[in-house]
Write an enzyme that holds these catalytic residues in place. Structure first.
Site, PDB file in Angstrom:
ATOM      1  N   ASP A 531      10.049   9.663 104.747  1.00 21.85           N
ATOM      2  CA  ASP A 531      11.270   9.746 103.944  1.00 21.85           C
ATOM      3  C   ASP A 531      10.894  10.260 102.555  1.00 21.85           C
ATOM      4  O   ASP A 531       9.714  10.399 102.217  1.00 21.85           O
ATOM      5  CB  ASP A 531      11.892   8.345 103.862  1.00 21.85           C
ATOM      6  CG  ASP A 531      13.353   8.362 103.449  1.00 21.85           C
ATOM      7  OD1 ASP A 531      13.905   9.454 103.224  1.00 21.85           O
ATOM      8  OD2 ASP A 531      13.936   7.270 103.343  1.00 21.85           O
ATOM      9  N   ASP A 607      21.189  10.349 103.981  1.00 18.36           N
ATOM     10  CA  ASP A 607      21.908   9.141 103.574  1.00 18.36           C
ATOM     11  C   ASP A 607      23.414   9.367 103.583  1.00 18.36           C
ATOM     12  O   ASP A 607      24.043   9.608 102.540  1.00 18.36           O
ATOM     13  CB  ASP A 607      21.440   8.704 102.186  1.00 18.36           C
ATOM     14  CG  ASP A 607      19.977   8.284 102.193  1.00 18.36           C
ATOM     15  OD1 ASP A 607      19.435   8.055 103.295  1.00 18.36           O
ATOM     16  OD2 ASP A 607      19.379   8.187 101.109  1.00 18.36           O
TER      17      ASP A 607
END
Length: 931
Positions: A531, A607
């Site tokens: 990430d 996200d």
């Protein structure tokens, strides 16, 4: 509020003081303003390229410099405004592909080019270019089935296929190449010296007036020093005859790209943009500079091989009939052609453009796969269901979640741990108070066939007692400031450094960290998630690196930015492969990506939010990724931010069950939403969706086999399979999974049904009720909370596994049911790929490839390849669309001999059911239906 409390909340602000000042409520997340990310009018090079006057190209081809070789030509291009010369190289490549490279003839210093072997698999194989005609105005070349015309003045290149123009280069005259130059001196004496030098050469460079932002630039409080001055490159690419273009992810946008006439261009610049806005062209986490154009006659594609920040303008137009009329011997017809014009410009590097000429969609996918690689077959557990949350609290939490999936008969293959599992955000470590026995925790999962995923981000906490950081620092592995000092930024651990993944030695070092001896608690059953690898820097401009930070080789971040996450992903995959000696297929997920990232693992859309709009946009986003090779992709089920209601969660699971990567994920401060916590009706609907996903795993697995082999998508727009059906060209709310399944997820709140378009002339069968629908019709289909509108195409055979298990690993020896849906002629075909589901032995031929064919009342099973033994067998055969009920079925097996089987007729679903043929799936056999 304490800093540690703020940093838990996934905030990506443009400065650390702003991070401190952001006030959070328990049920609220501080949003990032759109103003924290650049618009075109805030980017100097974007403004300059958009200001180029179309139709007045200053570039001419200098035919006296022409060099013709068997598979390439080169010629100099002269900018008649400033006398700067460029070198154009045009390469004929195999597989109906052409490459165009444009660079300065004599640059002051080298310009960045992506090393061969990273994004490009290898140097592309060249093919013969034949000179058809050469005169003072143009040169005509042939490459396989294509004609290429290079025009002298103004410079332009046209590709002609089947007597029709398909791709035009510099047709709008927007080529702009900002040559490297020295900054003008302030002293009059130096100016006079320059004038004397210019007078001594008849064709010396003409000094142009500097424009704003050429030599330095400021965005908000961030200053970009631009030590090399203006270095941008741009070129227009037109698609005569095409009205629809696709690709250039990642954007939260419709699949068919829109005109940018009244908006910013589409931006490709890897950024951490949480809670991203929908239906706008702003940059997101990944960048794949690949575009496809499609019409009823053909598909073509282009690949802009440049890793710098890139913008793409799109406009609708009509082709220049006057120009094409001059090529009457090459271009036929005089009707007005629609045309899509695109304008590509990057901040640095060279122009390196691949043109993929199709003509079928499958050809373009294969042509691009030949260049950058395809997606390797994931391990079977990787395409099963993943359960994630930021963060599962401790080992007891993991144990309880795992147990609840068993208690409620919910299949699941992987549990995930986010950043809180580490010791103070130090990656490759564990929080000893919460995860004191990671080995035992993983073993408790593996006995049920499950596995664990841990997050490993590229930012390293600046702590000399943290061995990974101290090694990186002592070995000079970290990214540098422009003055050569160690770059420091803020991310989850606080003050951090970033390994310079552009350096091959750094990538080797990073890979070594995944060895079992280095990563305590790891094993072959622990997998990884990269990430924040855009990279995300909380106090950096646009939440990332400054553009003038330095990487390996002295290259600035502006030259290589979109490659950083690519190299993090590559180095991590290298490490996961090395730990087993290249025997086991690991699972690896990345957020940042570039062209070629498909070679290393899965991608997700970042996200997102728990909203119906974000559920709806997930389908076109994943379709766009699949079109450009990123086939193993998905979106966070349920939405990462905020709290979805039970209906939204249920519908999202149903959509996710038919997307390639299937993971539920949620923010730290959302309510827990594991399926068993929902109302019973919703839990049951989700369980049905999960079980459907698992039943189709053999089909998904086979699609990934063909995808690795041919480069095609596994989830694809309808136009890929029905390329002549114009009504599908902009359709992105329904899609195909392979050639056999049509899916129309419910994405509207409160909906109990939806209109489904059934393409082609085929019959389509509801996979649950087996009700049939006619191709060419749009029909309202009822879809209550438990219903996913999924339809099997007539003429197809899909092998499924119908026994419910805890995980895919436990399904390994389970039997198959063949679902045969006949077309109007009473025929159907299908295939199946089988191996051990977890190793790379299939690359050495250790697999089974089966073909199934039903014709004239006979089902025949033929093995296309067999070098693997399996216990899997056929438990049941279901045939839909058979017009006359047979009384008996005779099975003739190559091993099992001949036997009679009872035939049952399901009057409700109008199916023929043949139970327990009992034949091994690898065996060749014939099943003969007799009246």
């Amino acid at each position: 509020m304490a800093l540690s409390r703020v940093m838990r909340f996934g905030l990506r602000m443009t400065s650390f003081p702003l991070l401190l000042s952001c006030v959070l409520l328990v049920s609220q997340v501080c949003s990032v303003s759109r103003d924290n990310f650049k618009r075109c009018d805030q980017s100097g090079f974007c403004k300059r390229h958009r200001a180029v006057d179309p139709g007045h190209s200053p570039y001419i081809s200098l035919f006296d410099t022409l060099d013709i070789q068997p598979s390439q030509i080169s010629v100099e291009l002269l900018n008649t405004k400033n006398n700067v010369r460029l070198r154009l190289e045009l390469f004929g490549l195999q597989h109906q592909t052409t490459r165009i490279k444009i660079n300065e003839v004599n640059p002051l210093k080298p310009r960045y080019e992506i090393p061969v072997g990273d994004v490009l698999n290898a140097e592309p194989q060249q093919d013969t270019l034949t000179v058809v005609e050469k005169n003072d105005d143009h040169i005509t070349l042939s490459l396989e089935k294509s004609i290429i015309v290079l025009n002298r003045e103004p410079f332009r290149i046209d590709f002609i296929n089947d007597d029709e123009p398909t791709v035009s280069i510099n047709a709008q005259g927007l080529l702009k190449f900002e040559h490297l130059r020295k900054k003008k001196e302030d002293s009059q004496e130096k100016k006079e010296e320059n004038e004397e030098e210019k007078a001594s050469c008849a064709e010396e460079e003409v000094q142009e007036e500097d424009e704003p932002d050429m030599w330095e630039e400021t965005f908000k409080s961030f200053h970009d020093s631009k030590p090399n001055g203006p270095t941008s490159v741009g070129l227009d690419v037109s698609f005569p005859g095409f009205e629809h273009v696709y690709g250039i992810p990642e954007h939260a946008e419709s699949m068919a790209l829109k005109s940018t006439k009244s908006s910013d261009p589409y931006r490709l610049f890897n950024l951490d943009v949480f809670e991203y806005e929908l239906y706008n062209p702003m940059a997101l986490y990944g960048a794949v500079p690949v575009m496809l154009a499609h019409n009823e006659k053909r598909t073509v594609g282009i690949f802009w091989h440049n890793a710098a920040e890139t913008w793409v303008d799109i406009a609708s137009n009509v082709a220049d009939k006057t120009f094409f009329s001059k090529m009457a011997d090459l271009v036929k017809g005089s009707t007005e052609l629609p045309q899509t014009d695109t304008h590509w410009f990057s901040e640095s590097g060279i122009i390196d453009l691949f043109i993929m000429l199709g003509p079928e969609p499958s050809d373009v996918f294969s042509q691009y796969g030949q260049l950058t690689g395809t997606t390797p077959i994931p391990p079977l557990f990787g395409i099963a269901y993943h359960q994630c949350r930021w963060n599962y609290n401790d080992e007891d939490d993991i144990r309880n979640v795992d147990a609840k999936f068993d208690e409620y008969d919910l299949p699941m293959d992987l549990l995930w741990l986010d950043i809180e599992h580490t010791d103070g955000k130090r990656y490759f470590t564990w929080d000893g108070s919460k995860f004191s026995h990671p080995d035992e925790m993983v073993k408790n999962l593996t006995v049920k066939g499950r596995k664990l995923v841990t997050i490993v981000d590229p930012h390293l906490k600046k702590d000399d007692s943290y061995s990974v950081y101290s090694e990186a620092k002592s070995q000079n592995h970290l990214v540098k400031n422009k003055d050569g000092s160690e770059y420091e930024g803020w991310c989850w651990p606080g003050s951090s450094g970033w390994p310079d993944f552009l350096n091959p030695e750094v990538r080797k070092w990073w890979a070594s960290k995944f060895a079992y001896s280095s990563y305590a608690g790891s094993s072959k059953d622990l997998h990884v998630w990269n990430d924040m690898n855009e990279p995300s820097v909380f106090n950096g401009p646009e939440v990332t690196f400054q553009k003038d930070v330095l990487h390996y080789g002295g290259w600035e971040n502006r030259d290589v930015h979109n490659l950083y996450g690519f190299y993090v992903h590559k180095a991590t995959m290298d490490g996961l492969l090395e730990r087993t000696g290249g025997e086991e297929r690991p699972f690896l997920l990345t957020r940042a990506f570039f062209a070629g990232s498909q070679k290393f693992g899965a991608v997700w859309t970042g996200d997102n939010m728990a909203s119906w709009d974000h559920l709806k946009i997930s389908n076109p986003m994943i379709l766009s990724l699949n079109l450009v090779g990123i086939t193993f992709s998905g979106a966070d089920v349920g939405g990462f931010f905020h709290n979805p209601d039970a209906e939204l969660v249920t519908r999202w699971y149903q959509a996710g069950a038919f997307q390639p990567f299937f993971r539920a994920h949620a923010h730290l401060d959302t309510k827990r939403r594991e399926p068993h916590l929902l109302p019973n009706a919703n839990m049951l609907a989700i369980r049905d969706a999960l079980q459907q996903r698992y039943s189709y795993l053999p089909y998904w697995y086979t699609l990934f086999y063909w995808g690795e082999r041919n480069g095609g998508p596994v989830m694809m727009p309808l136009w890929v399979e029905f390329p002549k059906d114009k009504s599908t060209f902009s359709m992105d709310d329904q899609f195909m999974i392979g050639k056999a399944l049509l899916v129309k997820p419910i994405t509207e709140q409160g909906s109990t049904g939806t209109n489904v378009y059934f393409p082609g002339n085929d019959l389509w069968y509801d996979v649950e009720s087996f009700q049939t629908y006619n191709g060419g019709d749009t029909t309202y289909v009822r879809a209550g909370l438990t219903k996913i509108p999924v339809f099997q195409r007539g003429g197809t055979i899909i092998p499924r596994k119908m026994r419910n298990r805890r995980s895919s690993t436990l399904m390994k020896s389970d039997p198959f049911t063949l679902f045969i849906c006949l077309n109007r002629e009473g025929e159907a075909t299908g295939n199946l790929f089988i191996d051990d589901y977890h190793s790379y032995n299939y690359k050495n031929g250790k697999y089974i490839l089966k073909g199934f064919n039903f014709r004239k009342n006979v089902l025949e099973s033929v093995t296309g390849h067999k070098d693997y033994q399996t216990d899997e067998w056929i438990e049941k055969i279901v045939i839909s669309g058979f017009q006359v009920q047979p009384s008996i079925a005779i099975l003739k097996g190559s091993v099992s001999g001949q036997k009679e089987l009872e035939v049952n007729y399901d009057i409700v679903e109008d199916n023929i059911i043949i139970r327990k043929p009992g034949v091994n799936i690898a065996e060749n056999f014939k099943l003969i239906l007799q009246p």
